[in-house]
Design a protein around this motif. Structure first.
Motif, PDB file in Angstrom:
ATOM      1  N   LYS A   1      -1.482  -0.388 -14.468  1.00  0.00           N
ATOM      2  CA  LYS A   1      -1.401  -1.337 -15.580  1.00  0.00           C
ATOM      3  C   LYS A   1      -0.778  -2.659 -15.161  1.00  0.00           C
ATOM      4  N   THR A   2       0.351  -2.577 -14.453  1.00  0.00           N
ATOM      5  CA  THR A   2       1.086  -3.805 -14.093  1.00  0.00           C
ATOM      6  C   THR A   2       0.727  -4.312 -12.705  1.00  0.00           C
ATOM      7  N   GLY A   3       0.217  -3.442 -11.852  1.00  0.00           N
ATOM      8  CA  GLY A   3      -0.102  -3.844 -10.487  1.00  0.00           C
ATOM      9  C   GLY A   3       1.106  -3.845  -9.567  1.00  0.00           C
ATOM     10  N   LYS A   4       2.267  -3.479 -10.111  1.00  0.00           N
ATOM     11  CA  LYS A   4       3.496  -3.456  -9.310  1.00  0.00           C
ATOM     12  C   LYS A   4       3.651  -2.113  -8.597  1.00  0.00           C
ATOM     13  N   VAL A   5       4.350  -2.144  -7.472  1.00  0.00           N
ATOM     14  CA  VAL A   5       4.641  -0.917  -6.732  1.00  0.00           C
ATOM     15  C   VAL A   5       5.891  -0.274  -7.323  1.00  0.00           C
ATOM     16  N   ILE A   6       5.781   0.990  -7.697  1.00  0.00           N
ATOM     17  CA  ILE A   6       6.905   1.686  -8.329  1.00  0.00           C
ATOM     18  C   ILE A   6       7.163   3.009  -7.613  1.00  0.00           C
TER      19      ILE A   6
ATOM     20  N   HIS B   1      11.170  16.130   1.691  1.00  0.00           N
ATOM     21  CA  HIS B   1       9.784  16.187   1.228  1.00  0.00           C
ATOM     22  C   HIS B   1       9.720  16.645  -0.227  1.00  0.00           C
ATOM     23  N   PHE B   2      10.750  17.362  -0.674  1.00  0.00           N
ATOM     24  CA  PHE B   2      10.802  17.833  -2.062  1.00  0.00           C
ATOM     25  C   PHE B   2      11.525  16.861  -2.987  1.00  0.00           C
ATOM     26  N   THR B   3      12.311  15.964  -2.417  1.00  0.00           N
ATOM     27  CA  THR B   3      13.151  15.099  -3.256  1.00  0.00           C
ATOM     28  C   THR B   3      12.792  13.622  -3.182  1.00  0.00           C
ATOM     29  N   ARG B   4      12.201  13.190  -2.083  1.00  0.00           N
ATOM     30  CA  ARG B   4      11.891  11.768  -1.922  1.00  0.00           C
ATOM     31  C   ARG B   4      10.766  11.366  -2.870  1.00  0.00           C
ATOM     32  N   PRO B   5      10.972  10.278  -3.644  1.00  0.00           N
ATOM     33  CA  PRO B   5       9.938   9.847  -4.594  1.00  0.00           C
ATOM     34  C   PRO B   5       8.708   9.275  -3.889  1.00  0.00           C
ATOM     35  N   ILE B   6       7.635   9.192  -4.621  1.00  0.00           N
ATOM     36  CA  ILE B   6       6.395   8.621  -4.100  1.00  0.00           C
ATOM     37  C   ILE B   6       6.297   7.164  -4.527  1.00  0.00           C
ATOM     38  N   ARG B   7       6.008   6.321  -3.591  1.00  0.00           N
ATOM     39  CA  ARG B   7       5.824   4.900  -3.903  1.00  0.00           C
ATOM     40  C   ARG B   7       4.337   4.637  -4.082  1.00  0.00           C
ATOM     41  N   GLU B   8       3.985   4.147  -5.273  1.00  0.00           N
ATOM     42  CA  GLU B   8       2.582   3.890  -5.572  1.00  0.00           C
ATOM     43  C   GLU B   8       2.430   2.686  -6.482  1.00  0.00           C
TER      44      GLU B   8
ATOM     45  N   MET C   1       0.847  -1.205   0.000  1.00  0.00           N
ATOM     46  CA  MET C   1       0.000   0.000   0.000  1.00  0.00           C
ATOM     47  C   MET C   1       0.883   1.256   0.000  1.00  0.00           C
ATOM     48  N   ALA C   2       0.502   2.231  -0.832  1.00  0.00           N
ATOM     49  CA  ALA C   2       1.285   3.468  -0.919  1.00  0.00           C
ATOM     50  C   ALA C   2       1.197   4.239   0.391  1.00  0.00           C
ATOM     51  N   LYS C   3       2.308   4.845   0.766  1.00  0.00           N
ATOM     52  CA  LYS C   3       2.359   5.615   2.008  1.00  0.00           C
ATOM     53  C   LYS C   3       1.689   6.968   1.805  1.00  0.00           C
ATOM     54  N   THR C   4       0.880   7.355   2.781  1.00  0.00           N
ATOM     55  CA  THR C   4       0.211   8.648   2.718  1.00  0.00           C
ATOM     56  C   THR C   4       1.229   9.776   2.865  1.00  0.00           C
ATOM     57  N   GLN C   5       1.175  10.736   1.966  1.00  0.00           N
ATOM     58  CA  GLN C   5       2.120  11.839   1.975  1.00  0.00           C
ATOM     59  C   GLN C   5       1.704  12.914   2.975  1.00  0.00           C
ATOM     60  N   LYS C   6       2.670  13.435   3.703  1.00  0.00           N
ATOM     61  CA  LYS C   6       2.380  14.469   4.704  1.00  0.00           C
ATOM     62  C   LYS C   6       1.939  15.768   4.050  1.00  0.00           C
ATOM     63  N   TYR C   7       2.541  16.067   2.887  1.00  0.00           N
ATOM     64  CA  TYR C   7       2.214  17.314   2.192  1.00  0.00           C
ATOM     65  C   TYR C   7       1.679  17.010   0.796  1.00  0.00           C
ATOM     66  N   ASP C   8       0.673  17.770   0.404  1.00  0.00           N
ATOM     67  CA  ASP C   8       0.071  17.608  -0.915  1.00  0.00           C
ATOM     68  C   ASP C   8       1.064  18.021  -2.003  1.00  0.00           C
ATOM     69  N   GLU C   9       1.052  17.290  -3.118  1.00  0.00           N
ATOM     70  CA  GLU C   9       1.992  17.574  -4.212  1.00  0.00           C
ATOM     71  C   GLU C   9       1.820  18.981  -4.773  1.00  0.00           C
TER      72      GLU C   9
END
Length: 247
Positions: free
Chosen positions: A61-66, A50-57, A1-9
């Motif tokens: 299409k593939t169902g994989k976490v990227i 918070h500005f540089t860390r990528p988002i894991r989601e 499950m993707a981690k909830t981000q503290k700050y909105d993009e």
């Protein structure tokens, strides 16, 4: 499950844009975060990651976490790339020297290095120009599509205005030609009652053809037909009202 981000993009992206307006050099995440903590409401605890860390989601299409770069990260890279190119141009004697002799007076090693850097700069400019051209073409296509949509909406609005005008005329006649009980019955079918207006019903009525919005003729016939059973004089009133509603 993707981690909830503290700050909105969008919030972080907006912060980058605002910071770039006052900081003309390459943007550093640490300095950006420090500035945001002191100047942007809601980002009092923001950190550089918070500005540089990528988002894991999860990839749909593939169902994989990227891992996906944030919009603010991409914006920082875009700004820094542009500013790096600008700095390269401004410090290149071959491109910026007011007198060509300034370049010619350099040693052969320096001149060769500047020529190589100039070629790289021109290559970057060509790539950047190509990207801008493609973006402009995409925007032109999008604008053309939006223009078509706007024209369609305008046409629908014009038709609705005609419907509304006709409806207003019928309501005006209705107010003059019928008693209070009849008005309440028929207006309620349009979402209009004594103390409120049901906007959902009324809005829906305006989005249909006039014949589908409200058939006042049918309503009046039904109403007056009921009255006719009680009073013989109603037939004369019915004739007058029907003739008045043929707008």
């Amino acid at each position: 499950m993707a981690k909830t981000q503290k700050y909105d993009e969008d919030q972080l992206l907006d912060a980058v844009v605002k910071y770039a307006e006052i900081e003309r050099k390459k943007i550093k995440a640490t300095e950006l975060a420090k500035w945001c903590r002191n100047n942007i409401e809601g980002l009092e605890e923001v950190r550089d990651y918070h500005f540089t860390r990528p988002i894991r989601e999860k990839d749909e299409k593939t169902g994989k976490v990227i891992d996906r770069s944030k919009l603010c990260t991409l914006k920082i890279e875009e700004i820094n790339k542009t500013r790096s190119l600008t700095a390269s141009i401004n410090t290149n004697l071959l491109l910026r020297a007011s007198n060509i002799d300034t370049f010619m007076e350099q040693t052969d090693i320096v001149k060769r290095k500047m020529i190589v850097e100039t070629r790289k700069t021109v290559d970057k400019l060509l790539v950047q120009n190509g990207n801008i051209v493609r973006e402009n073409e995409a925007l032109k296509s999008e604008n053309k599509s939006m223009k078509i949509d706007i024209l369609k909406l305008t046409e629908k609005i014009d038709k609705l205005q005609i419907v509304q005008d006709a409806l207003s005329k019928r309501i005006t006649y209705l107010m003059k030609a019928t008693d209070e009980a009849a008005r309440k019955e028929m207006l309620s079918q349009m979402g209009i009652t004594d103390k409120k207006v049901d906007l959902d019903v009324y809005s829906e009525s305006l989005q249909q053809k006039l014949s589908e919005v409200i058939d006042i003729n049918k309503t009046l016939r039904r109403y007056l037909s009921d009255v006719d059973e009680k009073e013989e004089k109603t037939s004369d009133i019915t004739s007058d009202i029907m003739s008045g509603l043929n707008l």
